[in-house]
Design an enzyme around this catalytic site. Sequence first.
Site, short mmCIF file in Angstrom:
data_model
loop_
_atom_site.label_atom_id
_atom_site.label_comp_id
_atom_site.label_asym_id
_atom_site.label_seq_id
_atom_site.Cartn_x
_atom_site.Cartn_y
_atom_site.Cartn_z
N GLY A 82 57.94 -36.67 94.46
CA GLY A 82 57.48 -37.58 95.53
C GLY A 82 56.16 -38.23 95.14
O GLY A 82 55.56 -37.89 94.13
N GLY A 118 45.80 -36.05 93.58
CA GLY A 118 46.10 -37.31 94.25
C GLY A 118 45.33 -38.50 93.69
O GLY A 118 45.36 -39.58 94.28
N ASP A 243 62.71 -39.71 87.77
CA ASP A 243 61.85 -40.15 88.87
C ASP A 243 61.02 -41.37 88.47
O ASP A 243 60.27 -41.89 89.29
CB ASP A 243 60.92 -39.02 89.34
CG ASP A 243 60.12 -38.41 88.19
OD1 ASP A 243 60.74 -38.03 87.19
OD2 ASP A 243 58.88 -38.35 88.29
N ASN A 244 61.14 -41.81 87.24
CA ASN A 244 60.35 -42.96 86.79
C ASN A 244 61.22 -44.18 86.48
O ASN A 244 60.73 -45.16 85.91
CB ASN A 244 59.52 -42.59 85.56
CG ASN A 244 58.40 -41.62 85.92
OD1 ASN A 244 57.98 -41.56 87.07
ND2 ASN A 244 57.94 -40.87 84.94
N ASP A 253 56.17 -46.86 86.29
CA ASP A 253 55.57 -45.54 85.97
C ASP A 253 55.49 -45.25 84.48
O ASP A 253 55.92 -44.19 84.01
CB ASP A 253 56.39 -44.43 86.65
CG ASP A 253 55.82 -44.09 88.02
OD1 ASP A 253 54.95 -44.85 88.51
OD2 ASP A 253 56.22 -43.07 88.60
P1 AMP Z 1 54.37 -39.17 86.57
O1 AMP Z 1 54.95 -38.45 85.40
O2 AMP Z 1 52.95 -39.66 86.36
O3 AMP Z 1 55.25 -40.27 87.02
O4 AMP Z 1 54.21 -38.10 87.75
C1 AMP Z 1 55.21 -37.18 88.11
C2 AMP Z 1 54.98 -36.61 89.48
O5 AMP Z 1 53.69 -36.00 89.57
C3 AMP Z 1 54.98 -37.63 90.60
O6 AMP Z 1 55.55 -37.00 91.72
C4 AMP Z 1 53.52 -37.93 90.81
O7 AMP Z 1 53.25 -38.40 92.11
C5 AMP Z 1 52.90 -36.56 90.59
N1 AMP Z 1 51.51 -36.67 90.11
C6 AMP Z 1 51.08 -37.11 88.92
N2 AMP Z 1 49.74 -37.05 88.84
C7 AMP Z 1 49.30 -36.55 90.02
C8 AMP Z 1 48.01 -36.26 90.58
N3 AMP Z 1 46.89 -36.44 89.88
N4 AMP Z 1 47.96 -35.78 91.83
C9 AMP Z 1 49.08 -35.58 92.56
N5 AMP Z 1 50.31 -35.82 92.09
C10 AMP Z 1 50.43 -36.31 90.84
MG MG Z 2 56.28 -41.08 88.28
#
Ligand code: AMP
Ligand code: MG
Length: 481
Positions: A82, A118, A243-244, A253
């Site tokens: 999410g 976040g 998810d990307n 992403d």
């Molecule tokens: P990503 O690989 O960057 O697309 O991230 C994968 C998942 O991790 C997604 O659900 C992002 O929202 C979550 N996510 C990545 N970095 C953070 C962060 N610094 N804080 C909270 N959630 C994160």
């Molecule tokens: Mg992502």
Amino acid sequence: MHFNSRYPQLPARLYHQQMPLPLKGAKAGHFNAALAEQLQWSEEDKAQWVEICSGQKTFAEFEPLAMVYAGHQFGQWAGQLGDGRGLLIAQILDQQGQTIDLHLKGAGATPYSRMGDGRAVLRSVIREYLAGHALNCLGVASSNAVGFTSSAQGVQREKLEPGAMLLRTSDCHIRFGHFEWINQYQPELLPEFTQKCIEWHYPECLQAEQPILAFVSQVIQRTALMIAQWQLLGFAHGVMNTDNLNITGSTLDFGPYGFMERFRPNWINNHSDYQGRYTYQQQPSIGHWNLWMWLNNLVALCPENYDKEQWKQDLAECLEHYEPTFLEHYRNGLNQKMGLPRFHKDSFDCAMAFLRILQSEQLDYTQSFLRLQNREYDAIKDDCLDRRQFESFLSLYNTIREHQNLAELDGAMALANPHYILRNHMAQKAIELAGRDDFSEVDRLFKLLSQPYLKQRDLEQAEDLAPLPSDVPEVMVSCSS
Ligand code: AMP
Ligand code: MG
């Protein structure tokens, strides 16, 4: 702005409404005024872009929300994910009447943040800002961004880094992982959700005899096109988890992405990808894998009075079109980059011979195509250890091009071979200066990458044109920064 707030029409289980948590002391980073214009931003909103891009101002017409989704990360089921650090803050109509999501990345923790804070750091925000712009200007469907802000408030990664927020735009933030979440946790929502996806993103499919199959075919075609374009430009997304990838085939992403410099098919820019799952050459087959995972979720949508086995077969048949569609785009695109006629039987072999030379001689992908386009054959040959290999390629190349309409082929080449891509060291220099509140290099690259197919002598610098010497260590890039 003209709002078209449609995501909140979905059942409330699919998102969580909350306000952004601004970073302290937000400062202007960079603003894409042309995109704001295209998105019909009012003068007042343009004047307040820093407040909007830093979470201080939100819109009365839309209550910000985090979407829930799931995903397969690096081939493994990861369960619920999410929006852990981004919020959908508006859905607005652009000048063409298309609905565009405004998504504020780095806007604070949400119920989906798991262990994360976040936040996003300036380094990764600048990389995403410039690459989204570059891809759009190169002609690849991709997210973009209206602007970004930076902040004095530090965000802890391996070391403390400046925090930042990116106001990302995309025609769609619905990922394959949305379907995975629904199928796993709330399967009863699947028919309604799918119906909305079709209405919003593929309304023409509603007329088909089987709208879901028509929708699936469209998603497959768009994904194949997007990945073919990545391959042609040497773009490696870096983290093609389910998810990307979204359902409109627009790039999303791409944190640890890279534009390939020296031609290495097994190149990966993402240093978190220890097994090399997402190398450049794997991307087409990973696209297929992701689509397959996605389709598994649609098996449950078998229409009434339809044979269940037949339905599965029909879904699988849609996927059979992925590879030929990809290959058609890739072959045509490669022939165009090479200045070779599309229908000549030897064109593709000749292009492959050229790529083999780039690989064995470790030549720069972008620069080598430009040299070919400018007929700087001696310059390529001078960089080759095996000159005979190049001469035999050139003789085949010239033979194929004999008796062809060269003006036409050369004209097509110029539209397919960029002068400028975003090399890691270019982004790195802009990031270092931005860390000292100097955004001039972000601005220069933004302008340069606005017209990548045009030679811009007044704006370019020597470092934009070639890779760093091979003994200089590479910039390290990893996931989720
Ligand atoms: P990503 O690989 O960057 O697309 O991230 C994968 C998942 O991790 C997604 O659900 C992002 O929202 C979550 N996510 C990545 N970095 C953070 C962060 N610094 N804080 C909270 N959630 C994160
Ligand atoms: Mg992502």
